[in-house]
Design a protein around this motif. Structure first.
Motif, mmCIF file in Angstrom:
data_model
loop_
_atom_site.group_PDB
_atom_site.id
_atom_site.type_symbol
_atom_site.label_atom_id
_atom_site.label_comp_id
_atom_site.label_asym_id
_atom_site.label_seq_id
_atom_site.Cartn_x
_atom_site.Cartn_y
_atom_site.Cartn_z
ATOM 1 N N CYS A 1 -0.006 8.485 -4.440
ATOM 2 C CA CYS A 1 -0.862 7.321 -4.169
ATOM 3 C C CYS A 1 -2.229 7.529 -4.797
ATOM 4 C CB CYS A 1 -0.965 7.096 -2.668
ATOM 5 S SG CYS A 1 0.585 6.479 -2.007
ATOM 6 N N HIS A 2 -2.763 8.742 -4.664
ATOM 7 C CA HIS A 2 -4.033 9.037 -5.338
ATOM 8 C C HIS A 2 -3.788 9.482 -6.777
ATOM 9 C CE1 HIS A 2 -7.060 8.587 -2.255
ATOM 10 N NE2 HIS A 2 -6.260 9.161 -1.368
ATOM 11 N N HIS B 1 0.060 12.957 4.627
ATOM 12 C CA HIS B 1 -0.508 11.684 5.080
ATOM 13 C C HIS B 1 0.330 11.152 6.244
ATOM 14 C CE1 HIS B 1 -1.435 7.291 4.862
ATOM 15 N NE2 HIS B 1 -2.650 7.794 4.706
ATOM 16 N N VAL C 1 2.965 16.169 -2.828
ATOM 17 C CA VAL C 1 1.804 15.274 -2.906
ATOM 18 C C VAL C 1 1.019 15.537 -4.183
ATOM 19 C CG1 VAL C 1 0.048 14.210 -1.450
ATOM 20 C CG2 VAL C 1 1.555 15.945 -0.483
ATOM 21 N N GLY D 1 -2.305 14.661 -5.070
ATOM 22 C CA GLY D 1 -3.573 14.127 -4.563
ATOM 23 C C GLY D 1 -3.466 13.845 -3.091
ATOM 24 N N ASN D 2 -3.553 14.903 -2.268
ATOM 25 C CA ASN D 2 -3.390 14.636 -0.832
ATOM 26 C C ASN D 2 -4.619 13.932 -0.264
ATOM 27 O OD1 ASN D 2 -5.295 16.509 0.571
ATOM 28 N ND2 ASN D 2 -4.140 18.019 -0.631
ATOM 29 N N CYS D 3 -4.436 13.393 0.911
ATOM 30 C CA CYS D 3 -5.458 12.492 1.433
ATOM 31 C C CYS D 3 -6.735 13.235 1.853
ATOM 32 C CB CYS D 3 -4.902 11.689 2.600
ATOM 33 S SG CYS D 3 -4.233 12.714 3.910
ATOM 34 N N ASP E 1 4.363 11.681 -3.429
ATOM 35 C CA ASP E 1 3.329 10.763 -2.967
ATOM 36 C C ASP E 1 2.154 10.908 -3.923
ATOM 37 O OD1 ASP E 1 1.188 9.556 -1.786
ATOM 38 O OD2 ASP E 1 1.642 10.227 0.259
ATOM 39 N N ASN F 1 5.617 4.619 0.796
ATOM 40 C CA ASN F 1 6.248 5.820 1.330
ATOM 41 C C ASN F 1 7.391 5.484 2.289
ATOM 42 O OD1 ASN F 1 4.646 7.513 -0.159
ATOM 43 N ND2 ASN F 1 3.080 7.740 1.433
ATOM 44 N N SER G 1 1.415 8.392 6.894
ATOM 45 C CA SER G 1 2.396 7.333 6.606
ATOM 46 C C SER G 1 3.833 7.872 6.647
ATOM 47 C CB SER G 1 2.125 6.715 5.239
ATOM 48 O OG SER G 1 2.079 7.698 4.235
ATOM 49 N N ASP H 1 -0.840 4.055 -6.090
ATOM 50 C CA ASP H 1 -1.645 2.927 -5.599
ATOM 51 C C ASP H 1 -2.746 2.504 -6.563
ATOM 52 O OD1 ASP H 1 -0.208 3.309 -3.317
ATOM 53 O OD2 ASP H 1 -1.918 3.736 -2.018
ATOM 54 N N LYS I 1 -6.131 2.449 -5.107
ATOM 55 C CA LYS I 1 -6.909 3.681 -4.887
ATOM 56 C C LYS I 1 -7.634 4.041 -6.194
ATOM 57 C CE LYS I 1 -4.637 5.778 -0.964
ATOM 58 N NZ LYS I 1 -3.617 4.763 -0.665
ATOM 59 N N GLY J 1 0.835 -1.205 0.000
ATOM 60 C CA GLY J 1 0.000 0.000 0.000
ATOM 61 C C GLY J 1 0.862 1.244 0.000
ATOM 62 N N GLY J 2 0.201 2.385 -0.124
ATOM 63 C CA GLY J 2 0.933 3.644 -0.152
ATOM 64 C C GLY J 2 1.753 3.852 1.110
ATOM 65 N N HIS J 3 1.205 3.394 2.206
ATOM 66 C CA HIS J 3 1.902 3.511 3.487
ATOM 67 C C HIS J 3 3.295 2.888 3.393
ATOM 68 C CE1 HIS J 3 2.404 2.604 7.868
ATOM 69 N NE2 HIS J 3 1.765 3.748 8.005
HETATM 70 C C1 PLP Z 1 -1.597 10.727 -0.033
HETATM 71 C C2 PLP Z 1 -1.608 9.358 0.540
HETATM 72 N N1 PLP Z 1 -0.465 8.712 0.723
HETATM 73 C C3 PLP Z 1 -0.425 7.477 1.249
HETATM 74 C C4 PLP Z 1 -1.562 6.831 1.611
HETATM 75 C C5 PLP Z 1 -1.473 5.470 2.209
HETATM 76 O O1 PLP Z 1 -1.944 4.491 1.359
HETATM 77 P P1 PLP Z 1 -2.383 3.063 1.904
HETATM 78 O O2 PLP Z 1 -3.552 3.275 2.802
HETATM 79 O O3 PLP Z 1 -2.709 2.349 0.646
HETATM 80 O O4 PLP Z 1 -1.244 2.438 2.599
HETATM 81 C C6 PLP Z 1 -2.791 7.475 1.445
HETATM 82 C C7 PLP Z 1 -4.038 6.821 1.833
HETATM 83 O O5 PLP Z 1 -5.105 7.348 1.731
HETATM 84 C C8 PLP Z 1 -2.813 8.759 0.902
HETATM 85 O O6 PLP Z 1 -3.960 9.429 0.735
#
Ligand code: PLP
Length: 1017
Positions: A759-760, A676, A728, A730-732, A757, A639, A678, A787, A790, A634-636
């Motif tokens: 991820c989005h 995020h 970033v 696409g921030n969370c 990042d 990162n 992470s 991701d 996502k 995952g993005g977590h």
């Molecule tokens: C910007 C961003 N980075 C990282 C993540 C982490 O991704 P994951 O939940 O797939 O590990 C997210 C999750 O929403 C995110 O929005």
């Protein structure tokens, strides 16, 4: 069929060697058979000359013949010049003198064949050799020098006993005393005597019941026992293996212990009980009565509760250092039962009886006490005679296999090698019970005996396997891969697929996003005792369909607007399912993931190309050194990997020495309000600490303030060295898209690592127009996380982290040289945090192959319209304030009609804070109501009002509702339905909010939880 042909061929080989050994009268039939099997086995692999040599000596010296076949015959022997002299002269003294002239006795005798006339081998500590002399074979026995005097004393104690017994029985009974003894300088002596031939033990087993010879013999043995008891002289060795019936005389050997009951009544009584064990399998019931029935075995005066030190066997059976007399007697009685004669189940070359004491004798000499105790304990539970015989036959096969192994290792010169077959059988008995052994034995039917005589090692190996591991219908029910069970597997999996597809299409049946249940209710639903006994799959599916499925949230539901994780690409989901069935381990190529590795690398290469990184075609790559990207969960994690790679690249010395070797604290710069969590997790997990994050401001539009980044780079806090900037895409919280080109430029100028990042925002790379518009500069990033789970319609888990310079990846490996080698493709070498992992990339590969970049790009682009439409409709309702202007796919808004906003603006000081809380509280209440209804689902998290759109200041945070329609299958009608439901529910809430603000702004609880998007950095 092939098995049978092989067995027949093997039997032929065994039979020919058996014929070779038929002339050999110093091998018991058992040993002849064992050697024949070993010869046949070894000869199959030996050169013809060796086989011929072995044949020529097989009958006279089987151990040497075996060594010749194994190629271990040329063992150098250590020469010694020990002086030996005769210290006692028997009738063979002259022959022994000749032998002494031949050299050191130990050496001369080492070259002689072993005495293998009994059925069980001699105790490994005792050495007995056959010596060929011009006057015929003699036996040489190695005794402890110290035992000579007591033996002589004990023999003289027996004089009256044997005289009396001879008179009573009419059979001359003699203590055999014709020994010539040679002493050297060591602690042992060699004793030479005539070869007395077959023991009474083997004779009693072989001679037919009722034969006159047998009656005479049993009569003599009875008389001997009676005389011993009568004279008060108890010879411990009163055992048929110490007796020989030669030319009508009963000859007795081995007088290491003779007990006088008046001196030691308990030991004497114990010896008398042991005699029953020694004779347990050789006598018929009548014979036993005649030998043991005549007098009492107990001597007066031994109380039942007398406490004695336990012997090693008792200690392990009883788990105690002491034993009472009564218990010892009971244990010996049980040994007598187990070591008796057991009727075999079918006709066999070995006759109808399994001789229990033969096994007991072997266990006593060759098996450690713990194992012997385990066998005793296990077999003692078996009451039925047939069951006991079957279980004992398993141990008989184990014994045969162990003896063969022992003979082989002795001839090979590899030393004695324990008793693994018997030990393994004992373990099986302990773990699975006697019934399991017996069942395994019974399965083999009559073929058992053929195999016992031709291949005992194979036989017992099969039994051990079938008891411990062999598939039976019950145990393997539900295991994929059972021969002929493909249709069953398919049906079971089809049921799972069908359940899942019904779930993904629940809206066709008018079902909601989820059937809401509170956490207490869910806990009660799934709280269950450990399922010791399973349930059949059909029941399990039914139950799952009733409980788990309805309460699961459907992210591809038309009413689901919380996250973009719709996982509704058929190809991606199919790839995920297939990946599970293929179950490749992407840790390595060979033996783990031969094809899958390259599918994953190809997928990474495609993503690199789309991101704008220089990429070689897979066919031109040379190894992991060219890959430059990884799949992660995952993005977590992506990162984390990026922060780690950056650390290794920027502070190479930390790779070996760790952070403590650095004279500064590495730090990471990012915009706090939109970061995020992470990243700060990664800082902690990598040992940098949360404090390593230097937060800078975000702009009112929820993007990183590039100037603030530059300031922090120029002027970092004392003792910190920024080495990485996170931008970033696409921030969370609002999916705002940073100005990547500007950030890349700053980073380049300051020589720090730039991580994006995405991820989005990663999904935007599939659309040329969107990439140019929103991601300009991304290809200048040192690393990118994105991701598929996502914004790319793929199921969890799926994320990738890409590196501009593939060396960023190889430096993650400790195996620096190996990862740089051509043709090293093991991804596990360069994958931090993960070892074994599955073939998750198949989902992305399948999706890309199926949809193609163009189609994915179209879907991504078409999705842009969804959130904009929602934003306009929500705005038009006049009930809400959006905190962000959407440039990607997420809109954050609160319930706040203009009237409410005006009231908030009027508030001053604390009252304003309370007003803001009221906005949060009513927003959250509305959102919760909708969520529990299940018709439409928005996300919820906290967000600072950076643009001060509500009017309570830019530092005020709100609980916001968020709409994130990431599912490209959403239609206008879906969105309309969602807005209508939102607005309908919002109206009364808005009225109450206005009333509340107008009347009095009091403190009220705020639902501060929110979802992951709001978990602060
Ligand atoms: C910007 C961003 N980075 C990282 C993540 C982490 O991704 P994951 O939940 O797939 O590990 C997210 C999750 O929403 C995110 O929005």
């Amino acid at each position: 069929m092939t098995d049978q042909i092989e067995l027949a061929a093997a039997n032929d080989g065994v039979a020919s060697w058996r014929a070779e050994l038929s002339t050999c009268n110093h091998l018991s039939p058992r040993f002849a058979q064992r050697y024949a099997i070993l010869f046949a086995e070894a000869a199959a692999h030996a050169v013809p000359e060796r086989v011929a040599q072995a044949r020529s000596v097989a009958a006279s010296h089987p151990r040497r013949a075996l060594a010749l076949l194994l190629g271990t015959d040329a063992m150098p022997s250590a020469r010694s010049n020990r002086r030996w002299k005769i210290v006692r002269r028997g009738s063979d003294a002259e022959l022994v003198e000749d032998l002494l002239a031949a050299g050191d006795l130990d050496e001369v005798l080492a070259g002689q064949p072993d005495l293998e006339q009994t059925w069980v081998p001699l105790h490994p500590d005792r050495h007995a050799k056959l010596v060929a002399t011009p006057a015929g074979t003699r036996v040489a026995l190695r005794w402890q020098a110290m035992s000579l005097t007591p033996r002589a004393e004990h023999q003289s104690l027996m004089a009256d006993v044997v005289r009396d017994a001879s008179e009573r029985s009419g059979v001359p009974i003699e203590v055999w005393d014709d020994y010539t003894v040679c002493a050297g300088e060591g602690p042992h002596v060699w004793t030479f005597t005539a070869n007395l031939g077959t023991t009474v033990e083997d004779r009693l087993r072989a001679v037919a019941h009722g034969a006159p010879e047998r009656q005479t013999l049993v009569g003599a043995i009875s008389a001997l026992r009676a005389a011993m008891v009568g004279h008060g002289v108890v010879w411990q060795g009163f055992a048929p293996r110490n007796m020989f019936y030669v030319n009508g005389r009963l000859l007795l050997i081995d007088f290491e212990e003779v007990v006088r009951p008046e001196r030691n009544p308990q030991r004497a009584a114990e010896c008398l009980l042991w005699h029953r064990v020694f004779f347990a399998d050789g006598l018929t019931e009548r014979e036993r009565l005649s030998v043991f029935g005549g007098e009492a075995d107990r001597f007066d005066g031994i109380p039942d509760d007398l406490v004695l030190p336990a012997d090693p066997f008792e200690r392990t059976v009883l788990d105690s250092t002491t034993v009472t007399w009564m218990t010892r007697v009971a244990l010996l009685a049980e040994s007598t039962r187990l070591e008796g004669a057991h009727s075999r189940s079918g006709p066999t070359a070995r006759g109808p009886v399994l001789f229990g004491h033969e096994l007991g004798h072997f266990w006593g000499d060759f098996v450690p006490p713990q194992i012997e105790a385990a066998i005793f304990r296990g077999l003692s539970t078996v009451q039925s005679a047939a069951d006991l015989a079957a279980a004992m036959e398993v141990f008989e096969a184990a014994m045969e296999a162990d003896i063969m192994r022992w003979l082989r290792s002795r001839a090979a010169g590899t030393g004695e090698s324990g008793t693994p077959y018997t030990e393994a059988a004992a373990d099986c008995l302990t773990d699975h019970g006697a019934a399991a052994l017996q069942a395994a034995r019974d399965c083999s039917g009559a073929a058992w005996y053929d195999r016992l005589d031709s291949d005992p090692c194979g036989l017992i190996s099969n039994v051990l396997f079938s008891v411990a591991a062999a598939p039976d219908a019950d145990r393997t029910d539900g295991l994929i891969g059972q021969p002929g069970q493909a249709e069953r597997t398919r049906l079971a999996l089809q049921r799972a697929v069908s359940l899942g597809v019904d779930f993904t299409h629940r809206h066709d049946r008018g079902e909601p996003v989820l059937r809401y249940a509170g956490n207490d209710e869910l806990r009660a639903m799934f709280s269950a005792a450990l399922p010791h006994d399973g349930s059949d799959l059909a029941t399990l599916f039914d139950e799952t369909a009733r409980t788990l499925v309805p309460h699961s949230i459907l992210q591809s539901h038309p009413g689901y607007l919380a996250f973009p994780d719709s996982a509704n690409s058929v190809a991606a989901v199919a790839g995920g399912l297939l990946g599970k069935l293929l179950n490749q381990n992407l840790i390595a190529v060979d033996r783990s993931a031969p094809a899958a590795t390259f599918v994953e690398i190809q997928t990474i290469a495609w993503l690199r190309e789309l991101a704008g990184y220089a990429t070689r075609p897979l066919s031109e790559m040379a190894g992991v050194k060219d890959v430059g990207g990884l799949w992660t969960t995952g993005g977590h994690l992506s990162n984390h990997v990026a922060m780690l790679a950056a650390l290794g690249a920027m502070f190479p010395e930390a790779r070996r020495g760790g952070l403590r070797t650095l004279d500064t604290s590495p730090a990471v710069i990012m915009a706090g309000p939109i970061a995020h969590y992470s990243h700060s997790d990664a800082a902690f997990h990598l040992g940098l600490g949360w404090g390593a994050i230097i937060p800078v401001d975000a702009r009112p539009g929820y993007t990183t303030d590039v100037d603030a980044v530059e300031k922090a780079l120029i002027n970092p806090p004392d003792g910190r060295t920024p080495y990485m900037v996170v931008g970033v895409a696409g921030n969370c919280r609002t999916t705002g898209l940073d100005d990547l080109a500007a950030l890349a430029d700053v980073c380049r100028r300051h020589g720090v690592w730039f991580h994006v990042d995405a991820c989005h925002g990663g999904s935007l790379i599939f659309n040329e127009r969107l990439r140019t518009r929103h991601l300009a500069g991304i290809a200048e990033a040192d690393s990118i996380s994105l991701d598929p789970h996502k914004g790319l319609f793929s199921a969890y888990p799926s994320s990738y982290v890409l590196f501009r310079d593939p060396r960023a990846l190889t430096q993650l490996s400790r195996h620096d040289a190996l990862v740089m080698q051509d043709d090293c493709w093991d991804l596990g070498l360069v994958t931090p945090f993960l070892g074994s992992r599955g073939f998750e990339s198949l989902a992305t590969w399948m999706m890309l192959r199926h949809l193609g970049v163009r189609r994915v790009g179209e879907l991504v682009e078409s999705r842009q319209a969804l959130v904009r439409y929602l934003a306009r409709r929500i705005d038009a309702s006049g009930l809400f304030i959006a905190l962000n202007d959407v440039d990607f796919y997420r809109l954050a808004f609160v319930l706040c009609p203009p009237e409410a906003r005006a009231l908030v603006a009027q508030c001053r000081g604390e009252a304003r804070g309370r007003a803001a809380k009221a906005v949060s509280a009513f927003t959250s209440e509305l959102n919760t109501l909708l969520y529990r209804e299940g018709e439409v689902c928005f996300d919820e998290h906290t967000l600072a009002d950076l643009g001060d759109r509500i009017g309570a200041g830019t530092t005020t945070s709100y609980s916001v509702m968020a709409a994130c329609p990431g599912n490209p299958a959403l239609t206008l009608a879906d969105l309309d339905r969602a807005v209508e439901r939102l607005v309908a529910a919002a109206r009364p809430a808005a009225a109450r909010l206005i009333a509340f603000l107008a009347e009095e702004i009091t403190t009220m609880p705020v639902n501060g939880h929110g979802g992951p998007a709001g978990w602060s950095d």
